[in-house]
Motif scaffolding. Structure first.
Motif, PDB file in Angstrom:
ATOM      1  N   LEU A 172       0.841  -1.203   0.000  1.00  0.00           N
ATOM      2  CA  LEU A 172       0.000   0.000   0.000  1.00  0.00           C
ATOM      3  C   LEU A 172       0.878   1.256   0.000  1.00  0.00           C
ATOM      4  O   LEU A 172       0.635   2.201  -0.753  1.00  0.00           O
ATOM      5  N   GLY A 173       1.932   1.253   0.826  1.00  0.00           N
ATOM      6  CA  GLY A 173       2.839   2.408   0.877  1.00  0.00           C
ATOM      7  C   GLY A 173       3.493   2.681  -0.469  1.00  0.00           C
ATOM      8  O   GLY A 173       3.543   3.821  -0.938  1.00  0.00           O
ATOM      9  N   SER A 174       3.977   1.610  -1.116  1.00  0.00           N
ATOM     10  CA  SER A 174       4.625   1.763  -2.432  1.00  0.00           C
ATOM     11  C   SER A 174       3.641   2.271  -3.483  1.00  0.00           C
ATOM     12  O   SER A 174       3.983   3.093  -4.327  1.00  0.00           O
ATOM     13  N   ILE A 175       2.406   1.764  -3.416  1.00  0.00           N
ATOM     14  CA  ILE A 175       1.379   2.191  -4.381  1.00  0.00           C
ATOM     15  C   ILE A 175       1.062   3.680  -4.192  1.00  0.00           C
ATOM     16  O   ILE A 175       0.926   4.426  -5.161  1.00  0.00           O
ATOM     17  N   LEU A 176       0.985   4.133  -2.934  1.00  0.00           N
ATOM     18  CA  LEU A 176       0.722   5.561  -2.677  1.00  0.00           C
ATOM     19  C   LEU A 176       1.865   6.422  -3.223  1.00  0.00           C
ATOM     20  O   LEU A 176       1.636   7.496  -3.783  1.00  0.00           O
ATOM     21  N   ARG A 177       3.077   5.928  -3.079  1.00  0.00           N
ATOM     22  CA  ARG A 177       4.238   6.673  -3.564  1.00  0.00           C
ATOM     23  C   ARG A 177       4.182   6.831  -5.085  1.00  0.00           C
ATOM     24  O   ARG A 177       4.390   7.910  -5.628  1.00  0.00           O
ATOM     25  N   THR A 178       3.860   5.729  -5.774  1.00  0.00           N
ATOM     26  CA  THR A 178       3.761   5.787  -7.237  1.00  0.00           C
ATOM     27  C   THR A 178       2.542   6.592  -7.678  1.00  0.00           C
ATOM     28  O   THR A 178       2.588   7.297  -8.681  1.00  0.00           O
TER      29      THR A 178
END
Length: 246
Positions: free
Chosen positions: A110-116
Protein backbone atom coordinates in the motif's frame (compact mmCIF):
# COMPACT_ATOMS: atom_id res chain seq x y z
CA UNK A 1 -9.46 5.38 16.10
CA UNK A 2 -6.56 6.19 18.40
CA UNK A 3 -3.56 8.36 17.59
CA UNK A 4 -1.11 7.17 15.07
CA UNK A 5 2.65 6.96 14.95
CA UNK A 6 4.69 8.37 12.10
CA UNK A 7 8.33 7.28 11.91
CA UNK A 8 11.31 8.27 9.79
CA UNK A 9 12.62 11.68 8.79
CA UNK A 10 10.87 11.85 5.37
CA UNK A 11 7.49 10.79 6.73
CA UNK A 12 7.63 13.22 9.66
CA UNK A 13 8.81 16.21 7.63
CA UNK A 14 6.15 15.62 4.95
CA UNK A 15 3.50 15.32 7.67
CA UNK A 16 4.64 18.69 9.06
CA UNK A 17 4.79 20.37 5.64
CA UNK A 18 1.38 19.11 4.59
CA UNK A 19 -0.20 20.62 7.68
CA UNK A 20 -1.09 17.30 9.34
CA UNK A 21 -1.95 17.71 13.03
CA UNK A 22 0.98 16.35 15.04
CA UNK A 23 0.73 16.15 18.82
CA UNK A 24 4.43 15.75 19.46
CA UNK A 25 7.78 14.93 17.85
CA UNK A 26 10.48 12.85 19.57
CA UNK A 27 14.09 13.01 18.36
CA UNK A 28 16.85 10.65 19.46
CA UNK A 29 19.73 12.30 21.33
CA UNK A 30 22.15 10.42 19.09
CA UNK A 31 20.48 11.45 15.79
CA UNK A 32 22.72 13.35 13.36
CA UNK A 33 22.15 17.11 13.57
CA UNK A 34 22.06 17.68 9.80
CA UNK A 35 19.14 15.21 9.57
CA UNK A 36 17.17 16.62 12.47
CA UNK A 37 17.67 20.38 11.93
CA UNK A 38 15.04 20.69 9.14
CA UNK A 39 12.54 18.68 11.22
CA UNK A 40 13.11 20.85 14.31
CA UNK A 41 12.68 23.99 12.18
CA UNK A 42 9.39 22.72 10.64
CA UNK A 43 8.07 21.56 14.02
CA UNK A 44 8.81 24.94 15.62
CA UNK A 45 7.10 26.72 12.72
CA UNK A 46 4.03 24.50 13.23
CA UNK A 47 4.12 24.97 17.01
CA UNK A 48 4.62 21.25 17.66
CA UNK A 49 6.33 20.13 20.89
CA UNK A 50 9.73 18.51 20.37
CA UNK A 51 11.35 16.20 22.90
CA UNK A 52 14.88 14.77 22.84
CA UNK A 53 14.96 11.17 24.12
CA UNK A 54 17.16 8.11 24.13
CA UNK A 55 17.00 6.11 20.90
CA UNK A 56 15.81 3.03 22.83
CA UNK A 57 12.61 4.84 23.79
CA UNK A 58 11.87 5.34 20.08
CA UNK A 59 12.54 1.64 19.43
CA UNK A 60 9.83 0.87 22.01
CA UNK A 61 7.36 3.39 20.54
CA UNK A 62 7.49 1.97 17.02
CA UNK A 63 8.79 -1.59 17.35
CA UNK A 64 10.22 -3.05 14.16
CA UNK A 65 10.09 0.21 12.18
CA UNK A 66 13.25 1.97 10.96
CA UNK A 67 12.59 5.36 12.55
CA UNK A 68 15.98 7.00 11.80
CA UNK A 69 15.83 8.67 15.21
CA UNK A 70 12.59 10.59 14.52
CA UNK A 71 9.07 9.65 15.64
CA UNK A 72 5.89 11.73 15.75
CA UNK A 73 2.45 11.16 17.16
CA UNK A 74 -0.30 12.35 14.85
CA UNK A 75 -4.02 12.80 15.07
CA UNK A 76 -5.79 9.85 13.39
CA UNK A 77 -5.34 9.60 9.61
CA UNK A 78 -8.13 11.44 7.82
CA UNK A 79 -9.61 9.40 5.03
CA UNK A 80 -11.13 11.25 2.08
CA UNK A 81 -14.53 10.79 0.47
CA UNK A 82 -14.70 9.46 -3.09
CA UNK A 83 -16.70 12.57 -4.07
CA UNK A 84 -13.84 14.80 -2.80
CA UNK A 85 -11.31 12.93 -4.96
CA UNK A 86 -13.49 13.40 -8.07
CA UNK A 87 -14.00 17.08 -7.18
CA UNK A 88 -10.25 17.68 -6.84
CA UNK A 89 -9.67 16.24 -10.34
CA UNK A 90 -12.34 18.59 -11.68
CA UNK A 91 -10.74 21.59 -9.92
CA UNK A 92 -7.43 20.75 -11.60
CA UNK A 93 -9.21 20.49 -14.96
CA UNK A 94 -8.01 16.89 -15.37
CA UNK A 95 -9.96 13.72 -16.17
CA UNK A 96 -10.18 11.71 -12.93
CA UNK A 97 -7.51 9.06 -12.41
CA UNK A 98 -8.24 6.75 -9.45
CA UNK A 99 -6.62 3.57 -8.19
CA UNK A 100 -8.87 0.97 -6.54
CA UNK A 101 -7.21 -1.70 -4.42
CA UNK A 102 -9.17 -4.93 -4.04
CA UNK A 103 -7.88 -6.40 -0.76
CA UNK A 104 -4.23 -5.34 -0.93
CA UNK A 105 -3.20 -6.66 2.49
CA UNK A 106 0.51 -5.87 2.76
CA UNK A 107 1.13 -2.39 4.25
CA UNK A 108 4.42 -2.14 2.32
CA UNK A 109 2.53 -2.69 -0.94
CA UNK A 110 0.00 0.00 0.00
CA UNK A 111 2.84 2.41 0.88
CA UNK A 112 4.63 1.76 -2.43
CA UNK A 113 1.38 2.19 -4.38
CA UNK A 114 0.72 5.56 -2.68
CA UNK A 115 4.24 6.67 -3.56
CA UNK A 116 3.76 5.79 -7.24
CA UNK A 117 0.25 7.28 -7.24
CA UNK A 118 1.80 10.58 -6.15
CA UNK A 119 4.49 10.34 -8.87
CA UNK A 120 2.03 9.54 -11.66
CA UNK A 121 -0.57 12.19 -10.84
CA UNK A 122 -3.34 9.90 -9.56
CA UNK A 123 -6.05 11.92 -7.82
CA UNK A 124 -6.71 9.32 -5.14
CA UNK A 125 -6.68 5.72 -3.98
CA UNK A 126 -9.72 3.75 -2.79
CA UNK A 127 -9.46 0.81 -0.37
CA UNK A 128 -12.17 -1.38 1.18
CA UNK A 129 -12.66 -1.21 4.95
CA UNK A 130 -12.35 -4.98 5.35
CA UNK A 131 -9.49 -7.34 4.45
CA UNK A 132 -7.27 -4.48 3.33
CA UNK A 133 -4.21 -2.67 4.66
CA UNK A 134 -5.18 0.69 6.17
CA UNK A 135 -2.97 3.78 6.38
CA UNK A 136 -0.62 3.10 9.31
CA UNK A 137 2.89 4.17 10.37
CA UNK A 138 4.40 1.41 8.22
CA UNK A 139 2.41 2.54 5.18
CA UNK A 140 3.39 6.17 5.75
CA UNK A 141 7.06 5.19 6.10
CA UNK A 142 7.04 3.03 2.94
CA UNK A 143 5.29 5.80 0.99
CA UNK A 144 8.16 8.22 1.87
CA UNK A 145 5.64 10.90 2.84
CA UNK A 146 3.29 10.42 -0.14
CA UNK A 147 0.57 9.26 2.27
CA UNK A 148 0.26 12.91 3.31
CA UNK A 149 -0.51 14.04 -0.27
CA UNK A 150 -2.47 11.29 -2.00
CA UNK A 151 -6.04 11.14 -0.66
CA UNK A 152 -7.17 7.67 0.40
CA UNK A 153 -10.87 6.86 0.64
CA UNK A 154 -12.17 3.86 2.60
CA UNK A 155 -15.39 2.30 1.35
CA UNK A 156 -17.66 -0.45 2.72
CA UNK A 157 -18.31 -2.04 -0.65
CA UNK A 158 -15.86 -1.80 -3.55
CA UNK A 159 -18.30 -3.25 -6.12
CA UNK A 160 -20.90 -0.63 -5.20
CA UNK A 161 -18.26 2.12 -5.42
CA UNK A 162 -17.37 0.89 -8.93
CA UNK A 163 -21.04 1.27 -9.91
CA UNK A 164 -21.04 4.84 -8.55
CA UNK A 165 -17.86 5.70 -10.45
CA UNK A 166 -19.35 4.32 -13.67
CA UNK A 167 -22.43 6.51 -13.14
CA UNK A 168 -20.05 9.48 -12.77
CA UNK A 169 -18.62 8.68 -16.21
CA UNK A 170 -15.43 6.96 -15.02
CA UNK A 171 -14.21 3.99 -17.07
CA UNK A 172 -13.22 1.11 -14.77
CA UNK A 173 -10.23 -0.94 -15.89
CA UNK A 174 -9.34 -4.20 -14.14
CA UNK A 175 -5.92 -5.83 -14.33
CA UNK A 176 -6.20 -9.57 -14.85
CA UNK A 177 -3.63 -12.13 -15.94
CA UNK A 178 -6.29 -13.94 -18.00
CA UNK A 179 -7.32 -10.89 -20.01
CA UNK A 180 -6.59 -10.90 -23.74
CA UNK A 181 -5.80 -7.21 -24.29
CA UNK A 182 -2.58 -5.56 -23.08
CA UNK A 183 -2.44 -2.47 -20.86
CA UNK A 184 0.16 -0.97 -23.22
CA UNK A 185 -0.96 1.38 -25.99
CA UNK A 186 -4.59 1.07 -24.94
CA UNK A 187 -6.54 4.27 -25.61
CA UNK A 188 -8.70 3.79 -22.53
CA UNK A 189 -6.42 5.70 -20.14
CA UNK A 190 -6.72 9.21 -21.57
CA UNK A 191 -10.26 9.80 -20.26
CA UNK A 192 -11.72 9.49 -16.76
CA UNK A 193 -10.35 6.17 -15.47
CA UNK A 194 -10.19 3.99 -12.38
CA UNK A 195 -7.60 1.21 -12.36
CA UNK A 196 -8.38 -1.82 -10.20
CA UNK A 197 -5.47 -3.78 -8.71
CA UNK A 198 -6.27 -7.17 -7.17
CA UNK A 199 -5.03 -8.97 -4.07
CA UNK A 200 -1.38 -10.07 -3.91
CA UNK A 201 -2.26 -13.77 -4.27
CA UNK A 202 -5.81 -14.16 -5.55
CA UNK A 203 -6.11 -11.13 -7.83
CA UNK A 204 -9.47 -9.34 -8.05
CA UNK A 205 -12.56 -10.84 -6.44
CA UNK A 206 -15.18 -12.27 -8.81
CA UNK A 207 -17.79 -9.56 -8.19
CA UNK A 208 -15.25 -6.74 -8.65
CA UNK A 209 -13.92 -8.37 -11.85
CA UNK A 210 -17.46 -8.61 -13.28
CA UNK A 211 -18.15 -4.93 -12.55
CA UNK A 212 -15.09 -3.72 -14.55
CA UNK A 213 -15.75 -2.16 -17.97
CA UNK A 214 -12.65 -3.80 -19.42
CA UNK A 215 -9.95 -6.24 -18.29
CA UNK A 216 -6.35 -5.74 -19.37
CA UNK A 217 -3.21 -7.73 -18.69
CA UNK A 218 0.45 -6.93 -18.23
CA UNK A 219 2.36 -8.92 -20.86
CA UNK A 220 4.80 -11.32 -19.18
CA UNK A 221 8.04 -12.36 -20.85
CA UNK A 222 9.54 -14.47 -18.05
CA UNK A 223 8.78 -17.89 -16.64
CA UNK A 224 7.13 -16.64 -13.46
CA UNK A 225 3.72 -15.34 -14.17
CA UNK A 226 3.20 -12.86 -11.33
CA UNK A 227 4.53 -9.46 -10.42
CA UNK A 228 4.42 -8.03 -6.91
CA UNK A 229 1.11 -6.15 -6.61
CA UNK A 230 2.79 -2.78 -6.05
CA UNK A 231 5.11 -3.29 -9.05
CA UNK A 232 2.16 -4.28 -11.28
CA UNK A 233 0.21 -1.25 -10.02
CA UNK A 234 3.24 0.96 -10.74
CA UNK A 235 3.54 -0.27 -14.34
CA UNK A 236 -0.16 0.41 -15.00
CA UNK A 237 -0.06 3.85 -13.32
CA UNK A 238 2.92 4.87 -15.45
CA UNK A 239 1.09 3.68 -18.56
CA UNK A 240 -1.80 6.01 -17.57
CA UNK A 241 0.69 8.89 -17.18
CA UNK A 242 2.39 8.05 -20.50
CA UNK A 243 -0.95 7.85 -22.34
CA UNK A 244 -2.02 11.21 -20.93
CA UNK A 245 1.27 12.91 -21.84
CA UNK A 246 1.32 11.41 -25.36
Amino acid sequence: MEEEWIAGKHSVIEALRSGRTLNKVWIADQAQKHLTMPIIAEAKKAGVIIQQVDKRKLDQMVPGIQHQGVVAQAAPYEYAEVADILASAQEKGEPPFLVLLDEIEDPHNLGSILRTADCTGAHGVIVPKRRSAQVTATVSKTSAGAAEYVPVARVSNLAQTIEELKEAGVWVVGTDIRATESVFGNGVFTGPVAVVIGNEGKGMGRLVREKCDILLKLPMAGQINSLNASVAAGVVMYEVLRSRKA
